[in-house]
Design an enzyme around this catalytic site. Structure first.
Site, short mmCIF file in Angstrom:
data_model
loop_
_atom_site.label_atom_id
_atom_site.label_comp_id
_atom_site.label_asym_id
_atom_site.label_seq_id
_atom_site.Cartn_x
_atom_site.Cartn_y
_atom_site.Cartn_z
N CYS A 34 -12.24 3.27 3.92
CA CYS A 34 -13.54 2.69 4.28
C CYS A 34 -14.63 3.75 4.45
O CYS A 34 -14.37 4.90 4.78
CB CYS A 34 -13.49 1.88 5.56
SG CYS A 34 -12.44 0.44 5.49
N GLY A 42 -14.14 2.56 -0.45
CA GLY A 42 -13.76 1.16 -0.30
C GLY A 42 -14.45 0.31 -1.34
O GLY A 42 -15.67 0.36 -1.45
N ASN A 98 -13.82 2.86 10.29
CA ASN A 98 -12.93 3.45 9.30
C ASN A 98 -11.69 3.93 10.03
O ASN A 98 -11.79 4.72 10.96
CB ASN A 98 -13.64 4.62 8.61
CG ASN A 98 -12.72 5.42 7.70
OD1 ASN A 98 -12.95 6.59 7.46
ND2 ASN A 98 -11.70 4.81 7.18
N GLY A 99 -10.54 3.47 9.58
CA GLY A 99 -9.30 3.88 10.22
C GLY A 99 -8.39 2.69 10.45
O GLY A 99 -8.58 1.63 9.86
N TYR A 116 -7.57 13.68 -1.93
CA TYR A 116 -8.01 12.59 -2.79
C TYR A 116 -9.19 11.77 -2.26
O TYR A 116 -10.11 11.46 -3.01
CB TYR A 116 -6.82 11.64 -3.04
CG TYR A 116 -7.19 10.28 -3.60
CD1 TYR A 116 -7.62 10.14 -4.92
CD2 TYR A 116 -7.12 9.14 -2.81
CE1 TYR A 116 -7.96 8.89 -5.43
CE2 TYR A 116 -7.46 7.90 -3.32
CZ TYR A 116 -7.88 7.77 -4.62
OH TYR A 116 -8.22 6.54 -5.12
O1 PRP Z 1 0.60 7.60 -8.01
P1 PRP Z 1 -0.51 6.60 -7.93
O2 PRP Z 1 -0.10 5.45 -7.07
O3 PRP Z 1 -1.00 6.18 -9.26
O4 PRP Z 1 -1.70 7.27 -7.12
C1 PRP Z 1 -2.24 8.51 -7.41
C2 PRP Z 1 -3.41 8.41 -8.36
O5 PRP Z 1 -4.41 7.52 -7.83
C3 PRP Z 1 -5.63 8.23 -7.66
O6 PRP Z 1 -6.51 8.03 -8.77
P2 PRP Z 1 -7.66 6.91 -8.80
O7 PRP Z 1 -7.69 6.27 -10.11
O8 PRP Z 1 -7.52 6.00 -7.62
O9 PRP Z 1 -9.03 7.66 -8.52
P3 PRP Z 1 -9.79 8.92 -9.16
O10 PRP Z 1 -10.57 8.42 -10.34
O11 PRP Z 1 -10.66 9.38 -8.04
O12 PRP Z 1 -8.81 9.97 -9.55
C4 PRP Z 1 -5.25 9.67 -7.59
O13 PRP Z 1 -6.30 10.51 -8.00
C5 PRP Z 1 -4.09 9.74 -8.55
O14 PRP Z 1 -4.55 9.85 -9.87
N1 GLN Z 2 -9.47 1.64 5.40
C1 GLN Z 2 -10.04 1.40 6.56
O1 GLN Z 2 -10.61 2.24 7.21
C2 GLN Z 2 -9.88 -0.03 7.03
C3 GLN Z 2 -10.58 -0.39 8.33
C4 GLN Z 2 -9.91 -1.61 8.97
N2 GLN Z 2 -8.59 -1.27 9.44
C5 GLN Z 2 -9.88 -2.77 7.99
O2 GLN Z 2 -8.83 -3.12 7.49
O3 GLN Z 2 -10.91 -3.31 7.70
MG MG Z 3 -6.76 9.87 -10.01
#
Ligand code: PRP
Ligand code: GLN
Ligand code: MG
Length: 503
Positions: A2, A28, A101-102, A257
């Site tokens: 979030c 998010g 967030n959290g 990430y």
């Molecule tokens: O093993 P997985 O479950 O696939 O998760 C890991 C992947 O997910 C994320 O990418 P994402 O597409 O969410 O975002 P990005 O474009 O910021 O890399 C992260 O950067 C990895 O590439």
């Molecule tokens: N990822 C988050 O920070 C989520 C905030 C809150 N726990 C929700 O589910 O809305």
């Molecule tokens: Mg990725």
């Protein structure tokens, strides 16, 4: 994870809140909301969807006022209904709204206490509604007709005594001001900043510093663990440490990430931390695989790019953008449901086969979580004609659930959980798999700020800094929040009756 933002300004805040949300969209993608205060009257628009889809011109024109808070949601509690989009609001005392967030780890106990002791009503399964009600109750307990900054800080201190888990929050008290606070471990990030204008100083509180950069605010600093920052409606800022035992344990996955590379969290440039992750990974390859035969390093866009550039540079191997990202597809990892995630990888990334044909390719990603991306990508590299496909992860194996605001509730969904290195190599289909060591990852981040003694590394080592997470808690979490559990709820198709106060 979030994204949260709050602004106290001398000008209308609607457009700035909207712009900040677009910059925090990567935190998010499920829902977005803005709540503003115009002379004691509150205005709210929240709905499922991306920021650009949730707010129409008409909504924006209605969100009047010079103080407001906003949120982009990635659910980790409750469900993904728009009824749990944020900000949340309670009318007493004075009218309080909150964006969070959290994730709270003692939400069940708090919910019971709120009902039995505090006579408060919770209308959803969201832990954020609970956090808001605890805060509102503690504000009420101050028993003042006119709240001062000290009263608000007292209420935040009480929140820290009652709530466990992760919470970076921004709350708005109508006619009083805005407060930002961060849990005593500082698990999720939140910063604040200011901008001088001819009318006076405007203030902002936001999840990441990139929101301040893009709106032209100057960073004052991070809200420290257990600290609160209060800005009164007449523009006076004060801060206080509201938890005696506070100590940094920032989520290290923010650096891997979650956060944008152009953000600075707890005085560490995320970009530089990622470069250092690439450097230590290169060192490991040189140490353990001195006679490697890698022809080319290819990042998996987007997040791994920064580490991959440095890794290629240090190995003295060409860096090539072998996968082109469809810019209209968002982040796959934070999408709900495995089917949607898997489909999105193929829609999102497409190989340029020239970069693969006949070559030994080292693919680099920031992390391997469920293995959705890596499995698909390795196959795509082979289909594109690669001779050998090696795979490096800038983070160690993700083996344990996250309970602090990342929706990774079930160990069984994590590809590295309970598998040996060799099993993983085989399952993902890589000719060789290289993971960052945890000590190297910690050093890569800490090098930016040696005062950071500890991090939340729970997804890698199962050590939960709040010390209240046991096997029983994790079993319950898996039972209620695994993909399978959420899918069956979605399939049940129960209609959601929402409470909104939009026009
Ligand atoms: O093993 P997985 O479950 O696939 O998760 C890991 C992947 O997910 C994320 O990418 P994402 O597409 O969410 O975002 P990005 O474009 O910021 O890399 C992260 O950067 C990895 O590439
Ligand atoms: N990822 C988050 O920070 C989520 C905030 C809150 N726990 C929700 O589910 O809305
Ligand atoms: Mg990725």
């Amino acid at each position: 994870m979030c994204g949260i933002v709050g602004i106290v300004s001398h000008q209308p805040v609607n457009q700035e809140l909207y712009d900040a949300l677009t910059v925090l969209q990567h935190r998010g993608q499920d829902a977005a909301g803005i709540m503003t205060d115009a002379d004691g009257r509150l205005f709210l628009r929240k709905e499922n969807g991306l920021v650009r889809d949730v707010f129409s011109q008409a909504h924006m024109e209605t969100l009047i006022g010079t103080m407001g808070i906003a949120h982009v949601r990635y659910p980790t509690a409750g469900c993904d209904s728009s009824a749990e989009a944020q900000p949340f609001y309670v009318n007493s005392p004075f009218g309080v709204a909150l964006a969070h967030n959290g994730n709270l780890t003692n939400a069940d106990v708090l919910k019971r206490d709120l009902f039995i002791q505090d006579r408060r009503h919770i209308n959803t399964d969201s832990d954020s509604e609970i956090l808001l009600n605890v805060f509102a109750h503690e504000l009420m307990e101050q028993d003042k007709l006119r709240l001062t900054a000290e009263d608000v800080f007292e209420a935040v201190s009480r929140v820290h005594q009652r709530c466990r888990g992760a919470y970076a929050a921004v709350a708005m008290i109508s006619g009083v001001g805005m407060v930002g606070f961060r849990d005593p471990h500082g698990i999720r990030p939140v910063v604040y900043g200011k901008r001088e204008t001819p009318e006076g100083t405007d203030y902002i509180i936001a999840s990441e510093s990139v929101a301040l950069d893009s709106l032209g605010y100057e960073l004052i600093g991070d809200i420290a663990p257990g600290e609160a920052v209060f800005i009164s409606t007449d523009g006076l800022l004060s801060t206080r440490r509201c938890a005696p035992e506070a100590q940094y344990a920032t989520c290290i996955f923010e650096y891997v990430y979650l956060a944008r590379p152009d953000s600075v969290i707890d005085d560490v440039y995320v970009y530089k931390a990622r470069l250092r992750m690439g450097a230590t990974l290169a060192e490991k390859i040189r140490r353990e695989w001195g006679d490697h035969d890698i022809d080319v390093v290819v990042p998996i866009p987007d997040t791994s790019r920064t580490s991959a550039v440095q890794l290629a540079n240090d190995l003295d191997v060409p860096y090539r953008e072998g996968f082109i990202k469809n810019r209209y597809i968002g982040r796959t990892f934070i999408m709900p449901g495995q089917a949607q995630r898997r489909k999105s990888v193929r829609q999102k990334l497409n190989p340029i086969d020239l970069e693969f044909r006949g070559k030994n390719v080292l693919l680099v990603d920031d992390s391997i979580v469920r293995g959705t991306t890596s499995r698909e990508i390795i196959q795509m590299a082979r289909d594109a004609g690669a001779a050998k496909v090696y795979f490096a992860s800038a983070a160690p194996p993700v083996r344990y659930p996250n309970v602090y605001g990342i929706d990774m509730p079930a160990a069984s969904e994590l590809v590295a959980h309970g598998r040996t290195h060799e099993e993983l190599e085989r399952l993902l289909g890589a000719d060789r798999l290289i993971y960052q060591d945890l000590d190297d990852l910690i050093e890569a981040v800490r090098a930016g700020n040696t005062n950071l003694k500890d991090f939340d590394t729970s997804v890698f080592d199962g050590r939960y800094p709040t010390q209240d997470v046991d096997a029983e808690y994790l079993n319950q979490l898996e039972l209620f929040r695994s993909d399978a559990a959420k899918d069956s709820k979605r399939r049940a198709g129960q209609p959601v009756i929402e409470i909104h106060n939009t026009a």
